[in-house]
Design a protein around this motif. Structure first.
Motif, PDB file in Angstrom:
ATOM      1  N   SER A  37       0.893  -1.468   0.138  1.00 37.79           N
ATOM      2  CA  SER A  37      -0.054   0.235   0.479  1.00 37.79           C
ATOM      3  C   SER A  37       0.861   1.123   0.364  1.00 37.79           C
ATOM      4  O   SER A  37       0.351   2.576  -0.543  1.00 37.79           O
ATOM      5  CB  SER A  37      -1.163  -0.091   1.135  1.00 37.79           C
ATOM      6  N   TRP A  38       1.599   1.230   0.541  1.00 44.32           N
ATOM      7  CA  TRP A  38       2.997   2.267   0.271  1.00 44.32           C
ATOM      8  C   TRP A  38       3.343   3.131  -0.579  1.00 44.32           C
ATOM      9  O   TRP A  38       4.065   4.002  -0.782  1.00 44.32           O
ATOM     10  CB  TRP A  38       3.903   2.257   1.656  1.00 44.32           C
ATOM     11  N   TYR A  39       3.259   1.767  -1.955  1.00 42.05           N
ATOM     12  CA  TYR A  39       3.527   1.970  -3.171  1.00 42.05           C
ATOM     13  C   TYR A  39       3.124   2.795  -3.668  1.00 42.05           C
ATOM     14  O   TYR A  39       3.252   3.559  -4.570  1.00 42.05           O
ATOM     15  CB  TYR A  39       4.463   0.684  -3.786  1.00 42.05           C
ATOM     16  N   TYR A  40       1.257   3.157  -3.452  1.00 39.44           N
ATOM     17  CA  TYR A  40       0.516   3.506  -4.659  1.00 39.44           C
ATOM     18  C   TYR A  40      -0.075   4.911  -3.955  1.00 39.44           C
ATOM     19  O   TYR A  40      -0.190   5.206  -2.130  1.00 39.44           O
ATOM     20  CB  TYR A  40      -0.904   2.183  -4.515  1.00 39.44           C
ATOM     21  N   SER A  41      -0.554   5.969  -4.758  1.00 34.52           N
ATOM     22  CA  SER A  41      -1.344   6.819  -4.419  1.00 34.52           C
ATOM     23  C   SER A  41      -2.199   6.890  -3.847  1.00 34.52           C
ATOM     24  O   SER A  41      -3.057   5.885  -3.063  1.00 34.52           O
ATOM     25  CB  SER A  41      -1.380   7.941  -5.908  1.00 34.52           C
ATOM     26  N   GLY A  42      -2.862   7.619  -3.456  1.00 35.62           N
ATOM     27  CA  GLY A  42      -4.096   7.802  -2.252  1.00 35.62           C
ATOM     28  C   GLY A  42      -4.887   7.819  -3.438  1.00 35.62           C
ATOM     29  O   GLY A  42      -6.538   6.864  -2.950  1.00 35.62           O
ATOM     30  N   GLU A  43      -5.149   7.765  -4.890  1.00 35.12           N
ATOM     31  CA  GLU A  43      -6.614   7.467  -5.690  1.00 35.12           C
ATOM     32  C   GLU A  43      -7.081   5.682  -5.660  1.00 35.12           C
ATOM     33  O   GLU A  43      -8.193   5.433  -5.515  1.00 35.12           O
ATOM     34  CB  GLU A  43      -6.683   8.361  -7.030  1.00 35.12           C
ATOM     35  N   GLU A  44      -5.706   5.262  -5.674  1.00 32.30           N
ATOM     36  CA  GLU A  44      -5.419   3.844  -6.197  1.00 32.30           C
ATOM     37  C   GLU A  44      -5.580   3.468  -4.820  1.00 32.30           C
ATOM     38  O   GLU A  44      -6.405   2.062  -4.760  1.00 32.30           O
ATOM     39  CB  GLU A  44      -4.052   3.670  -6.652  1.00 32.30           C
ATOM     40  N   LYS A  45      -5.531   3.620  -3.568  1.00 29.59           N
ATOM     41  CA  LYS A  45      -5.731   2.807  -2.585  1.00 29.59           C
ATOM     42  C   LYS A  45      -7.251   3.153  -1.841  1.00 29.59           C
ATOM     43  O   LYS A  45      -7.933   2.321  -1.371  1.00 29.59           O
ATOM     44  CB  LYS A  45      -5.038   3.770  -0.989  1.00 29.59           C
ATOM     45  N   LYS A  46      -7.877   4.118  -2.878  1.00 36.92           N
ATOM     46  CA  LYS A  46      -9.466   4.462  -2.491  1.00 36.92           C
ATOM     47  C   LYS A  46     -10.230   3.136  -3.116  1.00 36.92           C
ATOM     48  O   LYS A  46     -10.519   3.583  -4.201  1.00 36.92           O
ATOM     49  CB  LYS A  46      -9.816   5.162  -2.579  1.00 36.92           C
ATOM     50  N   GLN A  47     -10.023   1.844  -2.003  1.00 38.32           N
ATOM     51  CA  GLN A  47     -10.960   1.016  -2.783  1.00 38.32           C
ATOM     52  C   GLN A  47     -12.051   0.141  -1.836  1.00 38.32           C
ATOM     53  O   GLN A  47     -11.499  -0.700  -1.099  1.00 38.32           O
ATOM     54  CB  GLN A  47     -10.238   0.251  -3.812  1.00 38.32           C
ATOM     55  N   GLU A  48     -13.157  -0.258  -2.472  1.00 37.29           N
ATOM     56  CA  GLU A  48     -13.813  -1.233  -1.845  1.00 37.29           C
ATOM     57  C   GLU A  48     -12.866  -2.502  -1.228  1.00 37.29           C
ATOM     58  O   GLU A  48     -11.584  -2.880  -1.953  1.00 37.29           O
ATOM     59  CB  GLU A  48     -15.027  -2.029  -2.507  1.00 37.29           C
ATOM     60  N   PRO A  49     -12.787  -2.435   0.537  1.00 39.22           N
ATOM     61  CA  PRO A  49     -12.107  -3.858   0.285  1.00 39.22           C
ATOM     62  C   PRO A  49     -13.237  -4.875   0.079  1.00 39.22           C
ATOM     63  O   PRO A  49     -14.082  -5.053  -0.151  1.00 39.22           O
ATOM     64  CB  PRO A  49     -11.929  -3.395   2.375  1.00 39.22           C
ATOM     65  N   LYS A  50     -11.983  -6.209  -0.116  1.00 33.94           N
ATOM     66  CA  LYS A  50     -12.396  -7.499  -0.826  1.00 33.94           C
ATOM     67  C   LYS A  50     -13.395  -8.492   0.644  1.00 33.94           C
ATOM     68  O   LYS A  50     -12.547  -8.435   1.840  1.00 33.94           O
ATOM     69  CB  LYS A  50     -11.645  -8.206  -1.053  1.00 33.94           C
ATOM     70  N   LYS A  51     -13.904  -8.813   0.307  1.00 34.25           N
ATOM     71  CA  LYS A  51     -14.681  -9.483   1.498  1.00 34.25           C
ATOM     72  C   LYS A  51     -14.257 -10.905   1.163  1.00 34.25           C
ATOM     73  O   LYS A  51     -14.227 -11.244   0.217  1.00 34.25           O
ATOM     74  CB  LYS A  51     -16.616  -9.790   1.329  1.00 34.25           C
ATOM     75  N   LYS A  52     -14.428 -11.494   2.493  1.00 36.06           N
ATOM     76  CA  LYS A  52     -13.657 -12.998   2.581  1.00 36.06           C
ATOM     77  C   LYS A  52     -14.902 -13.666   1.944  1.00 36.06           C
ATOM     78  O   LYS A  52     -15.930 -13.870   2.740  1.00 36.06           O
ATOM     79  CB  LYS A  52     -12.569 -13.191   4.485  1.00 36.06           C
ATOM     80  N   LYS A  53     -14.287 -14.776   1.878  1.00 31.81           N
ATOM     81  CA  LYS A  53     -15.280 -16.191   0.447  1.00 31.81           C
ATOM     82  C   LYS A  53     -15.059 -17.203   2.132  1.00 31.81           C
ATOM     83  O   LYS A  53     -13.658 -17.572   2.496  1.00 31.81           O
ATOM     84  CB  LYS A  53     -14.333 -16.354  -0.513  1.00 31.81           C
ATOM     85  N   ALA A  54     -15.883 -17.969   2.125  1.00 33.62           N
ATOM     86  CA  ALA A  54     -15.656 -19.264   2.719  1.00 33.62           C
ATOM     87  C   ALA A  54     -14.570 -20.163   2.009  1.00 33.62           C
ATOM     88  O   ALA A  54     -14.707 -19.836   1.086  1.00 33.62           O
ATOM     89  CB  ALA A  54     -17.432 -19.911   3.061  1.00 33.62           C
ATOM     90  N   LEU A  55     -14.631 -20.338   3.594  1.00 30.85           N
ATOM     91  CA  LEU A  55     -12.984 -21.960   2.908  1.00 30.85           C
ATOM     92  C   LEU A  55     -14.009 -22.801   1.872  1.00 30.85           C
ATOM     93  O   LEU A  55     -12.944 -22.875   0.531  1.00 30.85           O
ATOM     94  CB  LEU A  55     -12.711 -22.512   4.334  1.00 30.85           C
ATOM     95  N   HIS A  56     -15.298 -23.216   1.720  1.00 36.12           N
ATOM     96  CA  HIS A  56     -15.473 -24.097   0.732  1.00 36.12           C
ATOM     97  C   HIS A  56     -15.191 -23.500  -0.396  1.00 36.12           C
ATOM     98  O   HIS A  56     -15.214 -24.198  -1.635  1.00 36.12           O
ATOM     99  CB  HIS A  56     -16.207 -24.948   1.011  1.00 36.12           C
ATOM    100  N   ASP A  57     -15.547 -21.655  -0.617  1.00 36.24           N
ATOM    101  CA  ASP A  57     -15.841 -21.494  -1.759  1.00 36.24           C
ATOM    102  C   ASP A  57     -14.663 -21.472  -2.323  1.00 36.24           C
ATOM    103  O   ASP A  57     -14.374 -20.931  -3.156  1.00 36.24           O
ATOM    104  CB  ASP A  57     -16.419 -19.948  -1.574  1.00 36.24           C
TER     105      ASP A  57
END
Length: 102
Positions: free
Chosen positions: A26-46
């Motif tokens: 994350s430290w490499y990228y500018s503020g615009e690239e950092k503003k993204q939706e966090p990924k939701k974790k999938k269940a293990l079987h998925d």
């Protein structure tokens, strides 16, 4: 999404690039690239289903990893992918009936 700093491929910040394997720190990228939706974790079987996607090869008499890789990937030299994915301890020893994920 951001561009990988090494190869330029699209990669989510904090994830590994699928092409070169580098981590998008994350430290490499500018503020615009950092503003993204966090990924939701999938269940293990998925996650397991997505990883293998139903691709299983059953070892037959006379098979070797080189020939299996040649048939599945188009090159026998790709046998190491089978070794790594299936946690095979000795690549020179496979047994009839083993289920190999590819």
């Amino acid at each position: 999404m951001a561009k990988c700093k090494y190869c330029g491929a699209e990669v989510a910040i904090g994830a590994r690039c699928t092409y070169c394997g580098s981590k998008a720190e994350s430290w490499y990228y500018s503020g615009e690239e950092k503003k993204q939706e966090p990924k939701k974790k999938k269940a293990l079987h998925d996650r397991v289903r997505d990883l293998f996607n139903g691709k299983i090869y059953i070892v037959k008499k006379g098979d070797c990893l080189w020939n299996i890789a040649k048939n599945l990937y188009g090159s026998g030299a790709e046998y190491y992918r089978l070794v790594k994915l299936n946690n095979i301890q000795d690549p020179n020893h496979i047994e009839v009936g083993w289920k190999l994920y590819y």
